[in-house]
Scaffold this active site. Structure first.
Site, short mmCIF file in Angstrom:
data_model
loop_
_atom_site.label_atom_id
_atom_site.label_comp_id
_atom_site.label_asym_id
_atom_site.label_seq_id
_atom_site.Cartn_x
_atom_site.Cartn_y
_atom_site.Cartn_z
N LYS A 39 -0.72 1.68 4.76
CA LYS A 39 -1.37 0.66 5.57
C LYS A 39 -0.64 0.43 6.89
O LYS A 39 -1.25 0.11 7.91
CB LYS A 39 -1.48 -0.65 4.78
CG LYS A 39 -2.46 -0.56 3.61
CD LYS A 39 -3.87 -0.24 4.08
CE LYS A 39 -4.89 -0.31 2.96
NZ LYS A 39 -6.28 -0.05 3.41
N TYR B 267 1.64 2.24 -0.92
CA TYR B 267 0.51 1.48 -0.37
C TYR B 267 0.89 0.88 0.98
O TYR B 267 0.15 1.01 1.97
CB TYR B 267 0.11 0.37 -1.35
CG TYR B 267 -1.02 -0.50 -0.85
CD1 TYR B 267 -2.34 -0.10 -0.99
CD2 TYR B 267 -0.76 -1.73 -0.25
CE1 TYR B 267 -3.38 -0.90 -0.53
CE2 TYR B 267 -1.79 -2.54 0.21
CZ TYR B 267 -3.09 -2.12 0.06
OH TYR B 267 -4.12 -2.91 0.52
#
Length: 251
Positions: free
Chosen positions: A158, A154
């Site tokens: 990002k 994740y």
């Protein structure tokens, strides 16, 4: 370029941050297209926002699938007009030991969180180039700035969104298009509430609020307000920027 009658696409717009942004844009007269996979939620929120006077349509779209995105963007152009604002918000979470992340899990997170913004931006860009005006706002994460244990896929995705933003801003600025990213801090959304329920945090939400300089957790409307600013004509000198909305926890 005024908000009124300008068309925006908000990905992941049926709940959480995306819904708050879609609602804020619609309230200011923007024609809003919500892209999401949750058809039932899309239908319910579109009906609610239309009841508030908004011009809002919903489209069931997997943002990691170019054929779906292209078809949906074509429908938006027919239904609402050229797309001059894009909020790349759709994303999925990932939590677990780094050594236990599978290739399939890694690829899925990257597909939605990073390839999704790439595809959506490419598919709408011609409208902005033709208008010599456009606003692209990418929702990243403050975890990409400081790291987060057990969220390697994740966080990496990002962080990629932040780099993507900076590169595009340099390339598209001469065309009248700004590109910025908002990395939200601790904002109360369904994704955060799920993480809390599953015991992923060693401290409570109240604890995080107490150690945040403004002494509260974030609200979806905090992110929406920043996105609205970045979509206004008045923000035309702001591009390639990381607009942290985090209560002062990262400066």
């Amino acid at each position: 370029m005024p908000f009124e009658k300008t068309t925006a696409i908000v990905t992941g717009g049926a709940q959480g941050l995306g819904l708050a942004i879609a609602e804020a844009l619609a309230a200011r007269g923007t024609k809003v297209a919500i892209f999401d996979l949750a058809t039932d939620r899309i239908d319910a929120e579109v009906e609610r926002l239309r009841g508030q006077g908004g011009t809002v349509n919903g489209y069931t779209v997997d943002v990691s699938d170019r054929s779906q995105v292209r078809a949906a963007v074509d429908r938006v152009r027919t239904d609402l007009g050229p797309v001059l604002m894009l909020i790349n918000n759709a994303g999925i979470e990932q939590f677990g030991k780094f050594t236990e992340i599978t290739d399939e899990q890694w690829d899925l997170v990257m597909a939605v969180n990073l390839r999704g913004p790439f595809i959506c931006t490419q598919e709408v860009l011609s409208d902005m180039v033709d208008a010599h005006w456009g606003r692209i706002v990418n929702i990243s994460s403050s975890s990409a700035q400081g790291g987060q244990s057990r969220m390697a896929a994740y966080v990496s995705s990002k962080a990629g969104v932040i780099g993507f933003t900076k590169s595009l801003a340099l390339e598209l600025g001469p065309k009248g298009i700004t590109v910025n990213t908002i990395p939200p801090g601790m904002v109360v959304t369904p994704m955060l509430e799920k993480a809390i329920d599953e015991g992923r945090f060693t401290a409570s939400l109240d604890h995080f609020a107490k150690i945040t300089p403004v002494r509260r957790a974030g609200r979806p409307e905090d992110i929406a307000n920043a996105a609205i600013f970045l979509c206004q004509d008045e923000s035309s000198y702001v591009t390639g920027q990381i607009i942290g909305v985090n209560g002062g926890r990262r400066t």
